[in-house]
Design a protein around this motif. Structure first.
Motif, PDB file in Angstrom:
ATOM      1  N   PHE A 154      53.989  36.170  48.561  1.00 33.42           N
ATOM      2  CA  PHE A 154      53.128  37.096  48.338  1.00 33.42           C
ATOM      3  C   PHE A 154      53.910  38.548  47.864  1.00 33.42           C
ATOM      4  O   PHE A 154      53.042  39.567  47.953  1.00 33.42           O
ATOM      5  N   ALA A 155      55.177  38.634  47.920  1.00 33.02           N
ATOM      6  CA  ALA A 155      55.886  39.741  47.620  1.00 33.02           C
ATOM      7  C   ALA A 155      56.093  39.728  46.180  1.00 33.02           C
ATOM      8  O   ALA A 155      56.422  40.853  45.510  1.00 33.02           O
ATOM      9  N   GLN A 156      55.898  38.749  45.489  1.00 29.43           N
ATOM     10  CA  GLN A 156      55.814  38.777  44.109  1.00 29.43           C
ATOM     11  C   GLN A 156      54.552  38.677  43.351  1.00 29.43           C
ATOM     12  O   GLN A 156      53.721  37.997  43.996  1.00 29.43           O
ATOM     13  N   PRO A 157      54.488  38.963  42.133  1.00 27.69           N
ATOM     14  CA  PRO A 157      53.338  38.656  41.300  1.00 27.69           C
ATOM     15  C   PRO A 157      52.763  37.234  41.276  1.00 27.69           C
ATOM     16  O   PRO A 157      53.369  36.504  41.100  1.00 27.69           O
ATOM     17  N   VAL A 158      51.538  37.448  41.315  1.00 22.21           N
ATOM     18  CA  VAL A 158      50.811  35.936  41.454  1.00 22.21           C
ATOM     19  C   VAL A 158      49.526  35.767  40.546  1.00 22.21           C
ATOM     20  O   VAL A 158      49.129  36.924  40.234  1.00 22.21           O
ATOM     21  N   GLY A 159      49.377  34.804  39.916  1.00 21.40           N
ATOM     22  CA  GLY A 159      48.199  34.617  38.720  1.00 21.40           C
ATOM     23  C   GLY A 159      47.229  33.934  39.763  1.00 21.40           C
ATOM     24  O   GLY A 159      47.253  32.871  40.083  1.00 21.40           O
ATOM     25  N   LEU A 160      46.264  34.648  39.942  1.00 23.63           N
ATOM     26  CA  LEU A 160      44.918  34.067  40.284  1.00 23.63           C
ATOM     27  C   LEU A 160      44.027  33.538  39.151  1.00 23.63           C
ATOM     28  O   LEU A 160      43.472  34.458  38.528  1.00 23.63           O
ATOM     29  N   LEU A 161      43.787  32.284  39.283  1.00 21.98           N
ATOM     30  CA  LEU A 161      43.010  31.701  38.248  1.00 21.98           C
ATOM     31  C   LEU A 161      41.684  31.202  38.921  1.00 21.98           C
ATOM     32  O   LEU A 161      41.540  30.278  39.786  1.00 21.98           O
ATOM     33  N   PHE A 162      40.352  31.923  38.326  1.00 18.22           N
ATOM     34  CA  PHE A 162      39.164  31.438  38.602  1.00 18.22           C
ATOM     35  C   PHE A 162      38.394  30.943  37.166  1.00 18.22           C
ATOM     36  O   PHE A 162      37.477  31.779  36.747  1.00 18.22           O
ATOM     37  N   PHE A 163      38.867  29.766  36.859  1.00 19.77           N
ATOM     38  CA  PHE A 163      38.224  29.121  35.749  1.00 19.77           C
ATOM     39  C   PHE A 163      37.028  28.326  36.023  1.00 19.77           C
ATOM     40  O   PHE A 163      37.102  27.334  36.661  1.00 19.77           O
ATOM     41  N   ALA A 164      35.944  28.585  35.499  1.00 19.86           N
ATOM     42  CA  ALA A 164      34.376  28.249  35.533  1.00 19.86           C
ATOM     43  C   ALA A 164      34.116  27.536  37.070  1.00 19.86           C
ATOM     44  O   ALA A 164      33.739  26.498  37.326  1.00 19.86           O
ATOM     45  N   VAL A 165      34.415  28.378  37.886  1.00 17.56           N
ATOM     46  CA  VAL A 165      34.157  28.273  39.426  1.00 17.56           C
ATOM     47  C   VAL A 165      33.381  29.368  40.084  1.00 17.56           C
ATOM     48  O   VAL A 165      32.500  28.745  40.607  1.00 17.56           O
ATOM     49  N   LEU A 166      33.232  30.394  39.699  1.00 16.45           N
ATOM     50  CA  LEU A 166      32.286  31.442  40.322  1.00 16.45           C
ATOM     51  C   LEU A 166      31.001  31.209  39.950  1.00 16.45           C
ATOM     52  O   LEU A 166      30.185  31.778  40.823  1.00 16.45           O
ATOM     53  N   HIS A 167      30.648  30.504  38.717  1.00 21.40           N
ATOM     54  CA  HIS A 167      29.191  30.462  38.689  1.00 21.40           C
ATOM     55  C   HIS A 167      28.546  29.264  39.573  1.00 21.40           C
ATOM     56  O   HIS A 167      27.259  29.263  39.531  1.00 21.40           O
ATOM     57  N   HIS A 168      29.568  28.649  40.229  1.00 25.08           N
ATOM     58  CA  HIS A 168      28.814  27.552  41.187  1.00 25.08           C
ATOM     59  C   HIS A 168      28.862  28.452  42.678  1.00 25.08           C
ATOM     60  O   HIS A 168      28.241  27.642  43.567  1.00 25.08           O
ATOM     61  N   VAL A 169      29.185  29.603  42.812  1.00 26.79           N
ATOM     62  CA  VAL A 169      29.098  30.212  43.940  1.00 26.79           C
ATOM     63  C   VAL A 169      27.815  31.240  44.091  1.00 26.79           C
ATOM     64  O   VAL A 169      27.543  32.003  43.135  1.00 26.79           O
ATOM     65  N   GLU A 170      26.866  30.851  44.957  1.00 33.67           N
ATOM     66  CA  GLU A 170      25.468  31.658  44.823  1.00 33.67           C
ATOM     67  C   GLU A 170      25.617  33.064  45.287  1.00 33.67           C
ATOM     68  O   GLU A 170      26.676  33.522  46.062  1.00 33.67           O
ATOM     69  N   ASP A 171      24.746  33.765  44.781  1.00 32.02           N
ATOM     70  CA  ASP A 171      24.609  35.353  45.015  1.00 32.02           C
ATOM     71  C   ASP A 171      24.797  35.743  46.530  1.00 32.02           C
ATOM     72  O   ASP A 171      25.722  36.386  46.927  1.00 32.02           O
ATOM     73  N   GLY A 172      24.377  34.652  47.487  1.00 33.60           N
ATOM     74  CA  GLY A 172      24.266  34.738  48.838  1.00 33.60           C
ATOM     75  C   GLY A 172      25.777  34.715  49.540  1.00 33.60           C
ATOM     76  O   GLY A 172      25.746  35.057  50.504  1.00 33.60           O
TER      77      GLY A 172
END
Ligand SMILES: C[S@@+](CC[C@H](N)C(=O)[O-])C[C@H]1O[C@@H](n2cnc3c(N)ncnc32)[C@H](O)[C@@H]1O
Length: 278
Positions: A154-172
Motif C-alpha cells: 500500500f506504499a506503492q500505486p495500486v490499480g483499483l478495478l470496479f468493472f460491472a460491479v457497482l450497479h449491483h450495489v443498492e443506493d442504500g
C-alpha cells in the motif's frame, strides 16, 4: 455446466444452482461454459426485452482489456485489486495483466462463493494471483484481509478495478462511500477504473423510460441492478484526475476509432472511465 455432473454437484453441493446468479449469468452472456440451466433461462428471458444485453457484457470485457493493458503498459501499475471479479473466464483482469507483465500481482475479490471456489481451483498455481471472498460494501474487511496485505504494497500505486460491479450495489448500501474508502487507502499515482450501467440522459426520453422499466423487470432474481446518472458515476472518482477521454460509453474509451454502435441502448447505457490519484 451440468448440475448432475458428479464433479460439479460435489464442488457446488452447498450452492443453489436452480436459481440464476450474477456471475454465471454474466458468463452465459459472454458465451462461457461456467453456468447452469437456470442462468441460461434467465439470459433467454432478458434477450426477449433486451436483445443487446450480451453485447453489453462483451463490450465491458473489451473495455476491461483496454483499461488493464493501459494501466500495465502506459501507467506502469504492477498491483491490482479487482473488485467483483466474476468467474475467472478468458480475458479476466489477471490474465490480461499477466499478458503484459507476468510479475504483476492481482487480488480478485468477489462475494459469490461459487466464484471464489472456482477461482481458487483455477488459480491454485499462480503465485502472482489470489482470490478472496469479500464484499465491496465492506471495504475495511477487504483492505485488512491478510491475503490482500501480503500481495499488495500500500506504499506503492495500486490499480483499483470496479468493472460491472457497482450497479449491483443498492443506493442504500452507499457505493459512493465504499469507493471513497478504497480511494483513501491507496497512495498518489494509484488508478481507479469503473464501468457501470448508466441511465440514458434526458435527451433520450424514450430510451430512458425503457431503461427504467427494464430496471424494475430484471432486478428481482439477480438482486439489485441500478442504471445510474452520469453525475453519480462521475462522483465515484472523487477529486482524482480523469484520464482522457473521461467517463464515456465503454466502446469509446481509448479505441483507435470510437465504436459508435448502431444500437442506442448499448451506446448510451454503459459507461466507464479511469482516474489517477494526484
Ligand atoms: C457482471 S460480473 C463482472 C465480472 C468482471 N468484473 C467483469 O467486468 O468482467 C459482477 C460480479 O460482481 C460480483 N458482485 C456483485 N455484488 C458484489 C459485492 N457486493 N461484493 C463483491 N462482489 C460482488 C458478482 O458476484 C459478479 O461476479
Amino acid at each position: 455446466m451440468d448440475a448432475d455432473d458428479p464433479l460439479v454437484s460435489g464442488r457446488y453441493a452447498n450452492f443453489d444452482v436452480s436459481k440464476p446468479n450474477v456471475a454465471r449469468v454474466y458468463d452465459a452472456m459472454l458465451g462461457g461454459k461456467d453456468n447452469f440451466a437456470a442462468d441460461r433461462e434467465f439470459v433467454a428471458d432478458v434477450l426477449r426485452s433486451a436483445p443487446m444485453a450480451p453485447l453489453g457484457a462483451v463490450t465491458n470485457r473489451h473495455f476491461l482489456r483496454r483499461v488493464v493493458q493501459y494501466l500495465v503498459i502506459e501507467a506502469g501499475v504492477t498491483q491490482f485489486i479487482d473488485l467483483g471479479s466474476g468467474l475467472p473466464t478468458q480475458g479476466n483482469a489477471s490474465e490480461v495483466a499477466h499478458q503484459f507483465n507476468p510479475h504483476a500481482r492481482v487480488v480478485h475479490v468477489d462475494n459469490d462463493p461459487v466464484v471464489y471456489t472456482h477461482s481458487k481451483a483455477l488459480l491454485a498455481d499462480a503465485a502472482t494471483t489470489e482470490i478472496i471472498l469479500g464484499d465491496v460494501r465492506r471495504p475495511a474487511e477487504i483492505l485488512t484481509d491478510p491475503v490482500v496485505r501480503s500481495m499488495i504494497d500500500f506504499a506503492q500505486p495500486v490499480g483499483l478495478l470496479f468493472f460491472a460491479v457497482l450497479h449491483h450495489v443498492e443506493d442504500g448500501d452507499h457505493p459512493e462511500r465504499a469507493v471513497a474508502e478504497f480511494r483513501a487507502a491507496v497512495p498518489g499515482g494509484s488508478y481507479l477504473a469503473i464501468s457501470s450501467l448508466r441511465l440514458p440522459g434526458p435527451d433520450l426520453p424514450e430510451l430512458r423510460a425503457v431503461t427504467l422499466e427494464g430496471e424494475k423487470a430484471h432486478s428481482g432474481p439477480l438482486g439489485s441492478m441500478r442504471w445510474r446518472e452520469d453525475e453519480e458515476i462521475r462522483s465515484w472518482f472523487g477529486d482524482w484526475e480523469l484520464i482522457a477521454p473521461g467517463l464515456v460509453p465503454l466502446g469509446s474509451w481509448r479505441t483507435p476509432v470510437p465504436v459508435n454502435t448502431p444500437y442506442p441502448e448499448l451506446q448510451h447505457s454503459f459507461s466507464g472511465g479511469v482516474a489517477r490519484k494526484r
